[in-house]
Write a protein that holds these residues in place. Structure first.
Motif, PDB file in Angstrom:
ATOM      1  N   UNK A 250      -3.135  -7.386  -9.304  1.00 40.35           N
ATOM      2  CA  UNK A 250      -4.059  -6.270  -9.438  1.00 40.35           C
ATOM      3  C   UNK A 250      -3.489  -5.012  -8.793  1.00 40.35           C
ATOM      4  N   UNK A 251      -3.971  -3.875  -9.293  1.00 41.58           N
ATOM      5  CA  UNK A 251      -3.631  -2.557  -8.736  1.00 41.58           C
ATOM      6  C   UNK A 251      -4.934  -1.764  -8.663  1.00 41.58           C
ATOM      7  N   UNK A 252      -5.137  -1.069  -7.556  1.00 41.26           N
ATOM      8  CA  UNK A 252      -6.301  -0.188  -7.479  1.00 41.26           C
ATOM      9  C   UNK A 252      -5.922   1.053  -6.679  1.00 41.26           C
ATOM     10  N   UNK A 253      -6.628   2.140  -6.960  1.00 43.01           N
ATOM     11  CA  UNK A 253      -6.347   3.427  -6.344  1.00 43.01           C
ATOM     12  C   UNK A 253      -7.580   3.875  -5.571  1.00 43.01           C
ATOM     13  N   UNK A 254      -7.411   4.073  -4.248  1.00 44.31           N
ATOM     14  CA  UNK A 254      -8.487   4.569  -3.384  1.00 44.31           C
ATOM     15  C   UNK A 254      -8.400   6.082  -3.367  1.00 44.31           C
ATOM     16  N   UNK A 255      -9.420   6.742  -3.842  1.00 45.20           N
ATOM     17  CA  UNK A 255      -9.427   8.208  -3.926  1.00 45.20           C
ATOM     18  C   UNK A 255      -9.532   8.826  -2.534  1.00 45.20           C
ATOM     19  N   UNK A 256      -8.703   9.863  -2.293  1.00 46.38           N
ATOM     20  CA  UNK A 256      -8.807  10.626  -1.040  1.00 46.38           C
ATOM     21  C   UNK A 256     -10.144  11.336  -1.013  1.00 46.38           C
ATOM     22  N   UNK A 257     -10.776  11.349   0.141  1.00 43.19           N
ATOM     23  CA  UNK A 257     -12.033  12.063   0.305  1.00 43.19           C
ATOM     24  C   UNK A 257     -11.719  13.347   1.069  1.00 43.19           C
TER      25      UNK A 257
ATOM     26  N   UNK B 211       0.867  -1.187   0.000  1.00 45.21           N
ATOM     27  CA  UNK B 211       0.000   0.000   0.000  1.00 45.21           C
ATOM     28  C   UNK B 211       0.900   1.231   0.000  1.00 45.21           C
ATOM     29  N   UNK B 212       0.650   2.124  -0.960  1.00 49.66           N
ATOM     30  CA  UNK B 212       1.476   3.314  -1.124  1.00 49.66           C
ATOM     31  C   UNK B 212       0.581   4.545  -1.064  1.00 49.66           C
ATOM     32  N   UNK B 213       0.960   5.500  -0.227  1.00 47.16           N
ATOM     33  CA  UNK B 213       0.210   6.737  -0.081  1.00 47.16           C
ATOM     34  C   UNK B 213       0.683   7.729  -1.138  1.00 47.16           C
ATOM     35  N   UNK B 214      -0.269   8.349  -1.825  1.00 48.29           N
ATOM     36  CA  UNK B 214       0.031   9.395  -2.803  1.00 48.29           C
ATOM     37  C   UNK B 214      -0.802  10.620  -2.447  1.00 48.29           C
ATOM     38  N   UNK B 215      -0.596  11.708  -3.128  1.00 46.70           N
ATOM     39  CA  UNK B 215      -1.339  12.930  -2.855  1.00 46.70           C
ATOM     40  C   UNK B 215      -2.796  12.876  -3.306  1.00 46.70           C
ATOM     41  N   UNK B 216      -3.158  11.898  -4.108  1.00 44.57           N
ATOM     42  CA  UNK B 216      -4.551  11.790  -4.553  1.00 44.57           C
ATOM     43  C   UNK B 216      -5.264  10.569  -3.980  1.00 44.57           C
ATOM     44  N   UNK B 217      -4.531   9.680  -3.309  1.00 43.70           N
ATOM     45  CA  UNK B 217      -5.155   8.500  -2.736  1.00 43.70           C
ATOM     46  C   UNK B 217      -4.142   7.431  -2.409  1.00 43.70           C
ATOM     47  N   UNK B 218      -4.638   6.257  -2.072  1.00 43.28           N
ATOM     48  CA  UNK B 218      -3.780   5.125  -1.695  1.00 43.28           C
ATOM     49  C   UNK B 218      -3.783   4.108  -2.829  1.00 43.28           C
ATOM     50  N   UNK B 219      -2.585   3.741  -3.275  1.00 40.76           N
ATOM     51  CA  UNK B 219      -2.414   2.737  -4.317  1.00 40.76           C
ATOM     52  C   UNK B 219      -2.204   1.386  -3.650  1.00 40.76           C
ATOM     53  N   UNK B 220      -3.047   0.416  -3.998  1.00 44.01           N
ATOM     54  CA  UNK B 220      -2.939  -0.952  -3.485  1.00 44.01           C
ATOM     55  C   UNK B 220      -2.436  -1.849  -4.605  1.00 44.01           C
ATOM     56  N   UNK B 221      -1.375  -2.593  -4.335  1.00 43.16           N
ATOM     57  CA  UNK B 221      -0.828  -3.535  -5.310  1.00 43.16           C
ATOM     58  C   UNK B 221      -0.878  -4.917  -4.677  1.00 43.16           C
TER      59      UNK B 221
END
Length: 94
Positions: free
Chosen positions: A86-93, A53-63
């Motif tokens: 799989x890869x998915x991006x959780x959008x920051x709210x 799990x990687x934190x980015x400025x727009x959300x969390x990337x799960x690999x």
């Protein structure tokens, strides 16, 4: 949109500067099912050989996958290799 923002957008498009170069928006490059490169990341939240799990400025990337490894990590980018499923991006709210 402000005049300053319009001018910046116009200059960027004339010079063909990619948005990830002058902003903190992550660039995620996936090469097949064996490699992923993430530019402009903030931090690593979790790291296992099957889940990163990687934190980015727009959300969390799960690999997700198997035998995942952080092959290369700098302040600017991370290179992950292994059997990526799989890869998915959780959008920051905000």
């Amino acid at each position: 949109m402000s005049k300053k923002r319009k001018l910046t957008n116009r200059i960027d498009s004339l010079l063909e500067i990619p948005k990830e170069v002058y902003t903190d928006i992550p660039k995620i490059t996936i090469v097949g099912f064996e490699e992923t490169v993430i530019e402009n990341y903030k931090s690593i939240l979790e790291y296992e050989d099957y889940y990163i799990r990687i934190n980015t400025n727009i959300g969390i990337l799960n690999i997700n996958g198997f035998n995942l490894k952080l092959e290369k990590m700098t302040n600017e980018h991370i290179r992950i290799t292994g059997n990526i499923e799989s890869c998915d991006l959780e959008k920051n709210i905000d």
